[in-house]
Motif scaffolding. Structure first.
Motif, mmCIF file in Angstrom:
data_model
loop_
_atom_site.group_PDB
_atom_site.id
_atom_site.type_symbol
_atom_site.label_atom_id
_atom_site.label_comp_id
_atom_site.label_asym_id
_atom_site.label_seq_id
_atom_site.Cartn_x
_atom_site.Cartn_y
_atom_site.Cartn_z
ATOM 1 N N GLY A 266 -6.423 26.205 -2.839
ATOM 2 C CA GLY A 266 -5.087 26.109 -1.977
ATOM 3 C C GLY A 266 -4.719 27.237 -1.109
ATOM 4 N N SER B 218 -4.028 28.943 2.412
ATOM 5 C CA SER B 218 -3.211 28.401 3.635
ATOM 6 C C SER B 218 -3.747 28.616 4.756
ATOM 7 C CB SER B 218 -1.601 28.817 3.494
ATOM 8 O OG SER B 218 -1.636 30.065 3.453
ATOM 9 N N LYS C 240 -10.466 23.238 -1.132
ATOM 10 C CA LYS C 240 -9.119 22.571 -1.199
ATOM 11 C C LYS C 240 -8.492 23.089 -2.558
ATOM 12 C CE LYS C 240 -10.947 18.489 1.211
ATOM 13 N NZ LYS C 240 -11.275 17.161 1.029
#
Length: 277
Positions: free
Chosen positions: A218, A220, A215
């Protein structure tokens, strides 16, 4: 729970992966590989699907670790991973190239946090041996089943750290993040954003730690997460000391900011309720 477990291969499977690694990695980088010391693990990458629009259909991967020697006769390490129809390699090797050392030494010596850590650690009966400094060069390459490619590379300046006559760690800084870190066993020592020198424990085998790191980094998509952190999961989970696990050493320095946020997610943390959910 853990994300990794040993993988048993028969002779034909070992030979098949050996040929793949030779073709895709070691021959390309002119490395002498010791396949007699090949380690194979099965890794659960399901956490890389969390919060992603495009998810992996198959999350169980195979990862192989092979010690190598460079043309300089210095140590290196290759991690080769196959998962979800794609393959990833992470190559980390030492060099004492004069120009590269001079450039990165200049970068390190101009960094205030690097100087601060140097002074801090030598007050605690440790010695930094500048005569043995070296650069770790790291290259990562991922290709998925559609032929899409992601790649990344960096160089990391490192000085060995001794306690009396024993080599116990290193002080390192990479050219990308410019965040110096002291590595001693499972400890990561660095300068916090408030200026204080802090120490954390890594917990790469822990699902809660790995999920938190996923998490915080970051990324995507699953493949961008895989190239950023995928090889680190196996490299650091099986590593007791980054001195002998060069890929893990690179990972530890590159993601130390996220590691601070996830420090309460490791087993035995003082305040586990503070682990980000």
């Amino acid at each position: 729970m853990t994300i990794i477990k040993p993988l048993s291969l028969n002779a034909l499977e070992k030979q098949s992966f050996k040929e793949k690694i030779q073709e895709k990695v070691t021959s390309q980088f002119n490395l002498a590989a010791d396949f007699g010391k090949l380690q194979a693990n099965e890794i659960d990458y399901s956490l890389l699907n969390e919060g992603k629009v495009a998810k992996m259909k198959s999350t169980i991967g195979k990862q192989f670790t092979i010690p190598v020697k460079t043309h300089e006769g210095l140590d290196g390490e290759v991690h080769y991973t196959e998962v979800n129809g794609s393959y990833l390699y992470n190559v980390a090797t030492k060099t004492t190239d004069d120009k590269l050392l001079a450039d990165l030494r200049k970068l390190a010596n101009s960094n205030e946090e690097f100087t601060k850590l140097s002074k801090h650690i030598t007050k605690d009966s440790y010695t930094l041996n500048n005569d043995e400094e070296y650069v770790i060069q790291n290259t990562k390459y991922l290709e998925d089943k559609e032929g899409n490619v992601l790649s990344d590379s960096l160089s990391m300046f490192s000085i060995p750290l001794y306690q009396k006559e024993n080599l116990v760690g290193m002080l390192s800084i990479d050219e990308s993040n410019m965040k110096p870190v002291i590595l001693i066993g499972n400890e990561r020592i660095f300068v916090h954003e408030n200026g204080e020198i802090v120490t954390i424990q890594a917990g790469s085998c822990s699902l809660s730690w790995a999920a938190c790191m996923n998490k915080q980094l970051g990324c995507s998509t699953w493949n961008s997460c895989l190239i950023i952190y995928g090889s680190c999961l196996g490299a650091c989970c099986t590593c007791l000391n980054p001195l002998s696990c060069i890929v893990c050493a690179v990972c530890a320095v590159a993601v130390v900011g996220a590691a601070w946020t996830c420090r309460m997610c490791v087993p035995g943390a003082a305040r586990p309720k503070e682990c980000p959910k």
